[in-house]
Each structure stands twice: as structure tokens, then as C-alpha cells.
Design an enzyme around this catalytic site. Structure first.
Site, PDB file in Angstrom:
ATOM      1  N   TRP A 317      80.711  92.354  45.464  1.00 46.72           N
ATOM      2  CA  TRP A 317      82.009  92.475  44.762  1.00 46.72           C
ATOM      3  C   TRP A 317      81.526  93.725  43.942  1.00 46.72           C
ATOM      4  CZ3 TRP A 317      83.307  92.618  39.813  1.00 46.72           C
ATOM      5  CH2 TRP A 317      84.605  92.827  39.361  1.00 46.72           C
ATOM      6  N   HIS A 318      80.458  93.653  43.121  1.00 43.19           N
ATOM      7  CA  HIS A 318      80.231  94.656  42.027  1.00 43.19           C
ATOM      8  C   HIS A 318      79.977  96.061  42.652  1.00 43.19           C
ATOM      9  CE1 HIS A 318      79.600  91.207  39.238  1.00 43.19           C
ATOM     10  NE2 HIS A 318      79.927  92.033  38.518  1.00 43.19           N
ATOM     11  N   GLY A 319      79.206  96.135  43.844  1.00 45.08           N
ATOM     12  CA  GLY A 319      79.259  97.494  44.420  1.00 45.08           C
ATOM     13  C   GLY A 319      78.810  97.465  45.789  1.00 45.08           C
ATOM     14  N   PHE A 482      83.634  99.444  39.738  1.00 45.12           N
ATOM     15  CA  PHE A 482      83.751  98.277  40.581  1.00 45.12           C
ATOM     16  C   PHE A 482      85.460  98.015  40.913  1.00 45.12           C
ATOM     17  CE2 PHE A 482      80.063  96.898  37.575  1.00 45.12           C
ATOM     18  CZ  PHE A 482      79.234  97.785  38.449  1.00 45.12           C
TER      19      PHE A 482
END
Lengths: 482, 331
Positions: A317-319, A482
Site C-alpha cells: 500500500w505504501h509503494g 503514497f
């Protein structure tokens, strides 16, 4: 639009004026306009995507609730697929294409090269959470499209959270808000404090981090140890500064957004850290991924697997990069190791006669958590796995190579800057200590002279020591990416 | 009562914030001792002690030596020039400078008539001016719009210097001293010059018309202050085109009682040695500047009947004379 920009100050002042000046029935419309102006400031076209997502989510929720055609899960699934689908296309398409290209050893892996719409990860999750809540009957689907549109595009939180909960924010949006001056003063103070945190402390620390990561080979193990520790503090201050500003702005408009941080570096364990860090995301994953996977009710091994899945997805999800996945999985591994070793550590403490509430034990535990999280932030910040491994090697070889003779001053900051950053960090530390002890931060909202003096001083600190203007690269908030 | 307290507190906070920002900016702005705009030291001159005030661009502050004028004539002079000082800025400078001095002559190096509207030095030219309506006028009439923010709130431009500023710099701001060169910038290096070039200047521009309007305002102001206006061009190797100069002469001749001297016409009588007296093609080094200033002094004395002033700080001026004489040997 950056919270720390002059444009935002003007925009927010105008929004506040209009918002409280108009009759109740117009407030949501004003807010919606403000949301879209704010969101479309840099790239107007992304507003269409947000509007599309809003329409789809609104309809999916209504159809789910009405069980149209005798179906409910299908409508929820369709809505979730659409929202997560747009996230997948814009954020992960190139990542997966490059993965496929790597597997099949393609010479030229095709890429879509799409620009990532700002805040897409946050509003997609807010929409998905809302759909799940409607499907589970926890809330009723919002009938008023205007109210729902305001919820999904709420400007204080759309770019970097906190991810709003529909069951908390939607009822607030239906109310008529009149100016509550003490609350507005609290909000303003928090907003300005966030700006100080960002412009004076975080952006100063960013210089060290950016200098180090721009030329990793140039720095010794000692310098890298310093840089990665600085990054740990930097990412926290940067993100919590954004949260402070978001919550402050929200409060001035009459809304209470959820807290996102509770002094995370005072945590005693990695598990505790994740209860205190990015709380809105962690609780989203707990509620909408961990529990549906079975949570901790399906045996130990399944629980451990669920934890690893949640953290891997959190990393992704972050990257869209393997470094984030590694970061996520390692977080899960640390948490599991913490759980495995908890009984052993507890026995050891009792044998050594260390009291569980001892201050020194607490300090030691917090230091260990800081060290563990710092080791993981290396993957979070590194451009690729090789760079992360290189940095870790440099640090691990300190016992052999020593700290190196190069000065910390060669990392972009002068003695004066380090001094100001240190003083500011001590103040931030004291602020977090207060939060950790469960005490509210003082806002002096009912003491005119102290409040105004504080505000003026904070603004002077920003004006003099802030990283803004032509001599600085304006650092966006880290979580914008993000 | 409570509402009143909040209003008072808010007003106090705004005042405190602004004062703190302006004091911080004043302490953080780099100390300016040469290359023009030396307002801090100019304001240390005893009131009404200057006979001739010079304005203009680097052609003034590099080519005119006040201590030589004093040595030659006993007349006190000060240069309040600025880098590529445009006409609107010159106008504001003259008005501001005349607040503390009552010069008998205002001498303006007039090449600025051919400058474009902005020359890229607005920040330096305006930032050092004392806060006044003249400064505001210089900001709005003489500076690029995008610089207005920094000129009105200098903390925006200079805040990043907090980490570089030294206690000595702060002390200089707190306890400024008179400039021993009286606004002159001492140039030592030699760059032999031979060729005369013609610069790309024209009087057929909108900005020339705008500059002319400011020249007329300067003329009117000088008249109102009962001081004479001298317009001059310093000798250089980069000349103004003849047709532009002709237009300028015509425009100046319409200003009653204003003298105009193009010192390029006297180049031969200056005794300039092209191999040793230039810093670059526009500016003399200290040798050339001294030679030119001796001629300028003579013209000032003869044409304006200036008598050695009274009330000046004689010791300071003697110090200035010896400072200039010694400066060369210091190098």
C-alpha cells in the site's frame, strides 16, 4: 496544494469565512467546492477520477443496501473492485508489468507511465471501508450524494489521511456547524504547531537524509548510522506534522478527525509501535483485512500468517516497489519474533529482578523498538534492495571499520542548524512524552494573551528558521507519494 | 470583556510578530559596505554635512571618489548610488537621502536613462533603504512584481541566513559606523582597455519615456529643495550611441538650469593611461577614478561656486582622505 504554502493559508481563510457565513444548507456545498479546489489545484484532471470514484461508491453502497436484484455482496464487490482497481491501475500497473517482464526476461518491459493521482491510496481505502461497513450493516448507506461527496473528498485528510471512518465523519457532515471559538483556537494552534514541526524540524532533518541517500558511497558507517536514525525521526515528524495540520484544519471547520499517532517511539514492542503509528491505516487493515482473514481466532499458525499478509499488503500500500514489500514483511516478522520471545524475555526479567514498570526497562524497550524500526526504515527509504543492503552493511561494519573520521557536518547541516534541530527535537520529545502519559497538550485556548503570544512566537520561529523560499527545495510531505 | 481581551491580545500578537520579523530581517540582511546602496553607513553621517550627493549606478560608486573631492576642494560629497540604479530607484533614493542631508548639488550619473525597466538588482537597491514611503515607492515603481513580497517582508528573502550570520555582522548592524570611502567602491585590479565600444542603448523605447518622467520628477524635487541638479556621464570605454545621446541632450535642455556634462568629451584631458587605469571597460580602478574625480572636482567648484563646507566632521574627512591614499598600499 501544500498545507505549508501561502496559497493554502489564503484558501483556508476564505473557506472558513464562507463556510461559517452561509446558511446551514449551503455549508456542505461550500465544503465540497473547497475540497475540489484543494484537490484539483495541481492537476485538475485528477478531480474527475475522484468524482468518478465518488459516484461509483455512492451507487454501489445504495444498491448494496437495497439488495437490488436480490444481491448485496455483488454490488459491494463491484464497488470495491472499481475503487481498488483504479488504485491498482494508477499505482501498481507498472510495478506488476516490470515483475512480469523480470519473470519472462523481456528485453523491453512495457510501462503505462501513468501519473499517480495524489491521495488515491487514502480515498480509495476510505471508500472501500465505507462499502464494507454498509455491506455489514454497520452503517446505513448515505442517501445524500452531496454529503457523501464531501466525505470522500474532505480536504484536510484527502492527501495523506488520517483515513476517515464513514461512521464517524458522515454523521458530523450532516450537522450544521457554527463557529466554536475555543475549538477553532485549538485547531489553529495545532495547525501552526504542525507547520513548525514540518518547516523547522522535519525539513531541516531532510537535508541530512537527502544528502546521504544522494551519494551513499560517500559516507562512512558512522555517518550512515546517524542518517538512518535521523530518517526515523524525520519520517515521524513529517507525517505527524501533516496529521497535526489536517486535524487542526478539520477542527477549525468543526470536525474531529481520528488521531493518527500516539507517541510511537515510546512504544515498548513492535506490536505496540503499530498501535501508535499511522493508527487510521493500521485500524483499517485490522478491520477490513486482518479480521476477514480470520484474525487471531483460527489457530496460532494462521494468526501468524494473517499478520504477515497484513504487513505485506501494508508495505505494498505504501509503494509499488519491492523495497516496500520487504519493509512490510519484515515488520510482520519483527512482530512475530516479538510474540515468540515475549515469554522468554518476561522470564529473564523476573530472574534478573527487573520490575515490569521500571523506567530503565521502559527506556531500554523504547530504544530497542527505535533501533528495530530504524533498521526497517532503511528499506522504506532506499531506492532499491541493493542500496538498502549496502547501507546496512556499512553500519554493521562499524565495529571493524570504526565510525570514520568524516564529520557529521559534511552531511549538509551546519552546527547552527544541528543546534536548532536538536532544541526542536527536545521540544517534540517532551510533547510526545506528554501524549504518552495520556495528558492533553496545552492549547491555552481560553487564555487570550498566552495563546496569542504562543501563536506569534511559533510564527516567528517559522519565519526565521523555516525551510521555505528560494534557498530551499520545498519538501513535500513524504506520505504524499503514497 | 473577554471578547475585548481577545481583540487586544490578537492585535498585540500581530504587532509582536511583525516587529520580531522586521528586527530579525534587519539583523540577517548581509552587511553592505561597498558596491552601492550603503544606506546603513550613510545614515551615520552628521546631519546636513554633505554638500554634494551623487546618485546613479556602478558608474558612480566605482568612478567618483568623495575623499578626492574633499582633498581638492574642501567640499563634502557622498555617493548614494546602487547597482544599475534605474531612474525610479534614483528618484526614491534622492528623496530619501535628502531627509538627512541638504545638499547644494544633487549629481546624477544619467546613463540610467537608457536602462530597461528592471536590471536585476532591485532587491539590493531597495532592501537596504530605510522604511519610508520612498522605499515603498521604490518597491512598487522600481522592482519586479515577483520581488514585492520579499521587499515588503524582507524576512522572506533573508531568513535562510540565520545559520550563516556572524556576531560581528550583527554588531555591525547594531553599531554602524560611517563609511570611510563615503559610498565609493575601491577597485584595485587592472584590466587594460583600448577599444571604445558603443552600447546597445536607445532613446526610442517606452521605458526611456518613463525614465524621462522620473527625471522630471527628480528635477522638480531638487527645485523644491533649492538644490541644483547636475546630470553627468562618466567616461567609459562603452559609450552611449550618438543619436540616443542627442535625444537625451535635447530632453535635458528643456529642464531649466540643469547642467549636463558628458565627461567622455574630456577623456583626453583626464590623462587616463589605458594600460593601468581601468578595472573593466566601464569602470576605472582607483587610479583612473582618482584622475577622473580631480577633473570632476574642478568642474564642481568652478560651475557651482561651492565653498568648503562648515559643520562637517573634519577629522572623519581627513581620515577618509588618508584611507583612500593608503588603500592602494594595503593591497
Amino acid at each position: 496544494m501544500l498545507f505549508t504554502s501561502v496559497q493554502f493559508a489564503v484558501f483556508f481563510a476564505l473557506t472558513l469565512l464562507l463556510y461559517y457565513a452561509v446558511p446551514a444548507k449551503w455549508q456542505r456545498l461550500i465544503l465540497l467546492c473547497a475540497n475540489y479546489v484543494f484537490y484539483m489545484w495541481a492537476k485538475p484532471v485528477f478531480g474527475l477520477l475522484l468524482m468518478g470514484g465518488t459516484i461509483i461508491t455512492y451507487l454501489a453502497a445504495r444498491l448494496t443496501e437495497k439488495r437490488t436484484l436480490g444481491l448485496s455482496g455483488v454490488w459491494t464487490a463491484a464497488g470495491v473492485i472499481c475503487m481498488l482497481g483504479q488504485l491498482a491501475v494508477f499505482k501498481y500497473a507498472d510495478f506488476f508489468l516490470s515483475g512480469i517482464g523480470f519473470l519472462f526476461r523481456w528485453d523491453n518491459t512495457p510501462t503505462l507511465g501513468l501519473l499517480l493521482p495524489i491521495g488515491i491510496s487514502f480515498y480509495s481505502f476510505a471508500a472501500t471501508g465505507y462499502l464494507f461497513d454498509v455491506y455489514r450493516g454497520k452503517i446505513q448507506a448515505e442517501r445524500d450524494f452531496l454529503t457523501f461527496s464531501v466525505f470522500l473528498s474532505f480536504f484536510p485528510s484527502i492527501l495523506s489521511g488520517p483515513i476517515p471512518r464513514s461512521r464517524e465523519l458522515l454523521p458530523e457532515l450532516r450537522k450544521h456547524h457554527t463557529p466554536d471559538f475555543p475549538a477553532m483556537r485549538q485547531g489553529l494552534m495545532r495547525l501552526i504547531r504542525g507547520a513548525v514541526k514540518k518547516l523547522v524540524v522535519a525539513d531541516t532533518l531532510a537535508v541530512v537524509v537527502n544528502t546521504a541517500y544522494a551519494a551513499p558511497e560517500s559516507f562512512t558507517g558512522g555517518q550512515w548510522l546517524f542518517a538512518v536514525c535521523v530518517y526515523s525521526v524525520y519520517i515521524y515528524l513529517d507525517f505527524s506534522a501533516y496529521t497535526d495540520m489536517a486535524l487542526g484544519a478539520g477542527k477549525m471547520l468543526g470536525f474531529k478527525l481520528p488521531e493518527n499517532f500516539l507517541a510511537p517511539y515510546f512504544a515498548h514492542t513492535v506490536q505496540d509501535f503499530w498501535r501508535r503509528w499511522h493508527i487510521s491505516l493500521t485500524s483499517w487493515f485490522r478491520e477490513y483485512l486482518f479480521f476477514p482473514l480470520g484474525g487471531s481466532k483460527m489457530g496460532k499458525s494462521r494468526t501468524y500468517l494473517n499478520i504477515l499478509i497484513v504487513f505485506a499488503v501494508s508495505g505494498l500500500w505504501h509503494g509499488a516497489a519491492i523495497t516496500f514489500v520487504v519493509w512490510g514483511v519484515l515488520n510482520g516478522v519483527y512482530q512475530l519474533l516479538g510474540q515468540f520471545t515475549a515469554p522468554v524475555r518476561s522470564r529473564l526479567r523476573s530472574k534478573l529482578g527487573i520490575r515490569e514498570d521500571s523506567l530503565w526497562l521502559r527506556l531500554w524497550q523504547s530504544a530497542v523498538v527505535f533501533a528495530l524500526m530504524t533498521s526497517l526504515w532503511i528499506f522504506f527509504r532506499a531506492s532499491d534492495i541493493e542500496q538498502a543492503v549496502f547501507i546496512i552493511k556499512r553500519i554493521l561494519l562499524i565495529p571493524r571499520d570504526g565510525f570514520g573520521r568524516q564529520s557529521l557536518l559534511s552531511m549538509g547541516l551546519s552546527v547552527h542548524q544541528l543546534l536548532v534541530a536538536s532544541v526542536s527535537l527536545i521540544l517534540c520529545f517532551l510533547e510526545d512524552l506528554r501524549i504518552y502519559r495520556g495528558k492533553a497538550l496545552p492549547y491555552f485556548e481560553n487564555r487570550p494573551f498566552i495563546y496569542c503570544l504562543m501563536l506569534a512566537l511559533l510564527l516567528v520561529v517559522i519565519a526565521v528558521f523555516g525551510a521555505y523560499g528560494a534557498d530551499f527545495d520545498q519538501n513535500k510531505f513524504i506520505y504524499f507519494q503514497f | 470583556m473577554k471578547k475585548k481581551n481577545w481583540i487586544v491580545a490578537a492585535i498585540l500578537a500581530v504587532v509582536l510578530f511583525l516587529c520580531a520579523c522586521y528586527i530579525a530581517a534587519w539583523l540577517l540582511i548581509p552587511v553592505k559596505k561597498d558596491y552601492g546602496s550603503t544606506w546603513e553607513s550613510y545614515l551615520q553621517e552628521p546631519k546636513n554635512s554633505i554638500d554634494v550627493l551623487f546618485f546613479g549606478s556602478s558608474l558612480t560608486y566605482c568612478n567618483v571618489v568623495p575623499s578626492v573631492i574633499y582633498e581638492e576642494t574642501g567640499v563634502t560629497a557622498y555617493l548614494m548610488a546602487g547597482p544599475e540604479q534605474t531612474m525610479p530607484i534614483s528618484y526614491s533614493y534622492i528623496r530619501e537621502a535628502c531627509k538627512t542631508q541638504s545638499p547644494k548639488v544633487v549629481a546624477l550619473e544619467i546613463t540610467g536613462m537608457f536602462y530597461p525597466r528592471y536590471c536585476g538588482f532591485s532587491t539590493v537597491n531597495v532592501s537596504y533603504m530605510p522604511w519610508s514611503l520612498n522605499r515603498l515607492e521604490a518597491t512598487f515603481a522600481g522592482a519586479e512584481k515577483e520581488l514585492w513580497g520579499g521587499l515588503l517582508f524582507p524576512i522572506l528573502d533573508y531568513h535562510s541566513r540565520w545559520k550563516d550570520v556572524s556576531p560581528r555582522e550583527i554588531a555591525t548592524h547594531l553599531f554602524p559606523k560611517p563609511d570611510l570611502f563615503a559610498g565609493y567602491t575601491y577597485l584595485y585590479e587592472i584590466s587594460p582597455q583600448a577599444e571604445v565600444t558603443v552600447r546597445d542603448y536607445s532613446a526610442e523605447t517606452d521605458n526611456y519615456a518613463r525614465n524621462l518622467s522620473y527625471l522630471k520628477r527628480i528635477y522638480a524635487f531638487c527645485k523644491s529643495q533649492d538644490c541644483q541638479l547636475l546630470l553627468f556621464i562618466t567616461p567609459t570605454k562603452g559609450r552611449i550611441p550618438e543619436d540616443a545621446l542627442e535625444t537625451l541632450r535635447d530632453d535635458i535642455s528643456a529642464l531649466d538650469g540643469v547642467k549636463f556634462i558628458d565627461f567622455n568629451e574630456y577623456m583626453d584631458s583626464l590623462g587616463i593611461d589605458d594600460s593601468t587605469d581601468w578595472y573593466d571597460f566601464l569602470h576605472f580602478n582607483y587610479r583612473g577614478a582618482e584622475k577622473f574625480t580631480r577633473l570632476l572636482s574642478a568642474r564642481l567648484k568652478n560651475e557651482y561656486n561651492l565653498l568648503p563646507t562648515e559643520g562637517e566632521d573634519e577629522a572623519l574627512w581627513k581620515q577618509r582622505v588618508s584611507r583612500f591614499a593608503k588603500a592602494g598600499s594595503d593591497k
